[in-house]
Design an enzyme around this catalytic site. Sequence first.
Site, short mmCIF file in Angstrom:
data_model
loop_
_atom_site.label_atom_id
_atom_site.label_comp_id
_atom_site.label_asym_id
_atom_site.label_seq_id
_atom_site.Cartn_x
_atom_site.Cartn_y
_atom_site.Cartn_z
N GLY A 89 0.83 -1.19 0.00
CA GLY A 89 0.00 0.00 0.00
C GLY A 89 0.87 1.24 0.00
O GLY A 89 2.05 1.20 -0.34
N ARG A 90 0.29 2.37 0.42
CA ARG A 90 1.05 3.62 0.44
C ARG A 90 1.87 3.80 1.71
O ARG A 90 2.80 4.60 1.75
CB ARG A 90 0.11 4.81 0.26
CG ARG A 90 -0.27 5.00 -1.19
CD ARG A 90 -0.85 6.37 -1.46
NE ARG A 90 -2.21 6.48 -0.96
CZ ARG A 90 -2.66 7.47 -0.20
NH1 ARG A 90 -1.87 8.44 0.17
NH2 ARG A 90 -3.92 7.49 0.17
N GLU A 93 6.00 3.90 1.94
CA GLU A 93 6.80 5.03 1.45
C GLU A 93 7.17 5.99 2.57
O GLU A 93 8.20 6.66 2.50
CB GLU A 93 6.10 5.76 0.31
CG GLU A 93 4.88 6.55 0.72
CD GLU A 93 4.14 7.17 -0.47
OE1 GLU A 93 3.47 8.20 -0.26
OE2 GLU A 93 4.22 6.63 -1.58
N CYS A 119 3.89 -6.50 -2.20
CA CYS A 119 3.54 -5.31 -2.94
C CYS A 119 4.58 -4.20 -2.77
O CYS A 119 5.73 -4.33 -3.19
CB CYS A 119 2.14 -4.88 -2.54
SG CYS A 119 1.35 -3.72 -3.67
N HIS A 120 4.21 -3.08 -2.13
CA HIS A 120 5.14 -1.98 -1.88
C HIS A 120 5.91 -2.16 -0.57
O HIS A 120 6.79 -1.36 -0.26
CB HIS A 120 4.38 -0.65 -1.82
CG HIS A 120 3.89 -0.17 -3.14
ND1 HIS A 120 2.84 -0.77 -3.82
CD2 HIS A 120 4.29 0.86 -3.93
CE1 HIS A 120 2.63 -0.13 -4.95
NE2 HIS A 120 3.48 0.86 -5.04
N TYR A 139 5.45 -5.36 -6.16
CA TYR A 139 4.58 -4.74 -7.15
C TYR A 139 5.51 -4.24 -8.27
O TYR A 139 6.57 -3.67 -7.98
CB TYR A 139 3.81 -3.58 -6.52
CG TYR A 139 2.80 -2.98 -7.46
CD1 TYR A 139 1.68 -3.70 -7.85
CD2 TYR A 139 2.98 -1.70 -7.97
CE1 TYR A 139 0.75 -3.16 -8.73
CE2 TYR A 139 2.06 -1.15 -8.85
CZ TYR A 139 0.94 -1.89 -9.23
OH TYR A 139 0.03 -1.35 -10.10
#
Length: 198
Positions: A89-90, A93, A119-120, A139
């Site tokens: 997800g976000r 980051e 994923c991320h 991802y």
Amino acid sequence: MTGKQILMIVGDFGEDYETMVPFQALQAVGHEVDAVCPDKEAGDTCKTAIHDFRGDQTYMEARGHDFAVTETMAAIDPADYDALVVPGGRAPEYLRTHEEVIEAVQHFFEAGKPVAALCHGPQILAAADVLDGYAMTTYPAVRAEVEAAGCSWVDGVTRDRNLVTGQDWSDHVEWLSEFLDMLGTDIEHGEPVAPADD
């Protein structure tokens, strides 16, 4: 099987399925999972995001659930845990900018403990400088980032030494199966229980 103590690092707008599904699935087979987030106390919630793939150039995002963290990150010791889960997800980051997150990730790699990232999530692993020499996946948009951190990128669920990686929540079945195998999870299936006659 004796259940393992598993740490999950989460944050606001982490991917909903990648947070909720492993958190519940690992508990369902007998493991204990603590979810932590920097700057949040046990019982606080993280907002999740649902990412969907509908044929566009990237995923679309919708608001997900409120996910309650179970422990206060500043109060836990990564050495008390047998394994680590890093959803995507976000959230990754910005989670990678927290020193306590980086130090926790480095502990699991230095100790050779099982790590599952999706994923991320590997953005955090790249920031922790633990990927050199690994084969892994992410991802696809994160590929350049992890390759720059020294790994070789593979198109599909990958298990290399203590690390299991998948591309997104559509990999859950294979990704979780590999992680459960790495944990030594032995799932026994009993006979179905028939409903009682009224």
